[in-house]
Write an enzyme that holds these catalytic residues in place. Structure first.
Site, PDB file in Angstrom:
ATOM      1  CG  HIS A  40     -26.938  -8.192 -14.096  1.00 40.54           C
ATOM      2  ND1 HIS A  40     -26.046  -8.495 -13.089  1.00 40.54           N
ATOM      3  CD2 HIS A  40     -27.633  -7.104 -13.687  1.00 40.54           C
ATOM      4  CE1 HIS A  40     -26.217  -7.642 -12.103  1.00 40.54           C
ATOM      5  NE2 HIS A  40     -27.163  -6.780 -12.431  1.00 40.54           N
ATOM      6  CG  HIS A  82     -23.558  -1.962 -10.017  1.00 43.48           C
ATOM      7  ND1 HIS A  82     -23.493  -1.914  -8.642  1.00 43.48           N
ATOM      8  CD2 HIS A  82     -24.856  -2.212 -10.330  1.00 43.48           C
ATOM      9  CE1 HIS A  82     -24.698  -2.129  -8.153  1.00 43.48           C
ATOM     10  NE2 HIS A  82     -25.541  -2.323  -9.144  1.00 43.48           N
TER      11      HIS A  82
HETATM   12  O1  G3P Z   1     -30.878  -3.045 -13.476  1.00 42.72           O
HETATM   13  C1  G3P Z   1     -31.307  -4.323 -13.190  1.00 42.72           C
HETATM   14  C2  G3P Z   1     -30.386  -4.798 -12.176  1.00 42.72           C
HETATM   15  O2  G3P Z   1     -29.115  -4.588 -12.697  1.00 42.72           O
HETATM   16  C3  G3P Z   1     -30.600  -3.987 -10.948  1.00 42.72           C
HETATM   17  O3  G3P Z   1     -29.685  -4.238 -10.053  1.00 42.72           O
HETATM   18  O4  G3P Z   1     -28.002  -3.219  -8.691  1.00 42.72           O
HETATM   19  O5  G3P Z   1     -27.352  -4.835 -10.473  1.00 42.72           O
HETATM   20  O6  G3P Z   1     -28.053  -2.522 -11.055  1.00 42.72           O
HETATM   21  P1  G3P Z   1     -28.195  -3.674 -10.088  1.00 42.72           P
HETATM   22 CA    CA Z   2     -28.434  -2.401 -13.356  1.00 44.11          CA
END
Ligand code: G3P
Ligand code: CA
Length: 370
Positions: A40, A82
């Site tokens: 992530h 992000h």
């Molecule tokens: O894309 C999966 C996860 O990353 C979603 O949450 O807000 O971290 O992009 P975010």
């Molecule tokens: Ca994401």
């Protein structure tokens, strides 16, 4: 013509060369049931998110896929970050004072790539408190060393380069961020993402890639129109948010209001999603029933219903920091056991890919022990 007995070594040599050079980067979940590890924003538990070092570290930790969140710059470069704002991971407020919009935010789309490259990047901090107040205590110290924003191309070249030099088959997992916002700014971010993917060879399900978005209508547009026009066929993942997060906004009576996500978690909603996507990406608490007190978490129907419809389930975001563990969870491994073993998800987004990799490898070793 070669004598019969001399053919096989040559054939063996040619076949070996072929498989060494042209290993298809297939999604592991298509060939076995081992859950996938999705880094992530890179190995963001250890290095500032979405920087090249964080991606290289995730690669070395043997993530199956590495995630890229994508937004556009003023001059139409895809930037891996992000938020549509620069506020909480860069020194934009110091380098470009006076460039915030009237809402107080510094928007990436208001800056050229050359300007963005002048920014120092740090781990996420809380601007309302201080640029020295980290969002996650105990991680890589804020403002140390040197990190910069990167383009999608730079990151794809890093991952493809490592696939070439290390011979792993690490995939990519790009997220198209806030298409409604980009459209309101007169931009088509989905077209930019898809054409970049095509340029780098990601055109079919033979490559190891998932394309994700919180925007259902945009994913339907990609599935029904954009990919057929571009002669591409990539697996899509519908991210599921809580409505109050304002991940997507729509116009109602001249006002921007939050898009209602409630339909996505119903059996009918999942059936609709299965018509254009290959998987769902829910927030991980959405897969369990809320339980009071000390009772253990109980899986709800969301995962099994999705599986019956052929949808993969990749929940987000698994963080090993002690303060990020849900109530009643004593360890990160306990959390992983609940989701990977009891609920049976097909993969997880994690800030700590090494810990999930180790957990999965341990489980595989146990199941292979006679
Ligand atoms: O894309 C999966 C996860 O990353 C979603 O949450 O807000 O971290 O992009 P975010
Ligand atoms: Ca994401």
């Amino acid at each position: 013509m070669l004598p019969e007995h001399n053919k096989s070594p040559l054939l063996f040599f040619l076949v070996s060369i072929f498989f060494t050079c042209f290993q298809p980067l297939e999604a592991s979940s298509e060939t076995d049931s081992t859950p996938i590890v999705i880094a992530h924003r890179g190995a963001s538990g250890y290095l500032p998110e979405h920087t090249l070092p964080a991606k290289a570290l995730a690669y070395a930790m043997r993530a199956d896929y590495i995630e890229q969140d994508l937004v556009l710059s003023k001059d139409n470069h895809l930037i891996v970050m992000h938020d549509i704002y620069l506020d909480n991971v860069t020194d934009v407020a110091q380098k470009f004072p006076g460039r915030a919009r009237t809402d107080g935010h510094f928007y990436t789309i208001d800056f050229t790539l050359a300007e963005l490259k002048r920014l120092q990047v740090s781990g996420p901090f809380v601007p309302a408190v201080s640029r020295n107040f980290p969002q996650y205590a105990g991680r890589f110290p804020l403002w140390k060393s040197h990190f910069e924003l990167v383009t999608f191309e730079q990151e794809l070249e890093l991952i493809q380069g490592l696939n070439s030099s290390l011979q792993y088959a690490t995939g990519i997992y790009p997220e198209i961020k806030k298409p409604y916002f980009h459209r309101a700014e007169g931009r088509d971010i989905s077209h930019a993402v898809l054409t970049t993917l095509k340029r780098y060879g990601y055109v079919s399900r033979d490559q190891k890639v998932f394309v994700q978005s919180f925007d259902a209508e945009e994913l339907q547009h990609i599935h029904n129109t954009l990919m057929p026009e571009l002669e591409m066929d990539l697996p899509l993942v519908q991210l599921i948010a809580e409505t109050e997060w304002e991940e997507k906004c729509v116009q109602k009576d001249g006002e921007w209001v939050s898009y209602n996500y409630d339909w996505m978690r119903t059996p009918e909603g999942l059936k609709k999603i299965a018509g254009y996507a290959d998987g769902i990406g829910p927030w991980f608490p959405m897969l369990v029933d809320e339980v009071p007190g000390d009772a253990p978490y109980a899986p709800n129907q969301l995962t099994s219903t999705a599986h019956k419809l052929g949808l993969e389930v990749h929940p987000y975001t698994f963080r090993a920091d002690p303060q990020q563990l849900p109530d009643n969870m004593e360890s990160f491994d306990q959390l992983l056991a609940l989701y990977l073993n009891d609920i049976g998800v097909d993969g997880v987004f994690t800030d700590h890919p090494d810990k999930v990799r180790k957990f999965i490898d341990r489980q595989s070793a146990i199941s292979e022990t006679p």
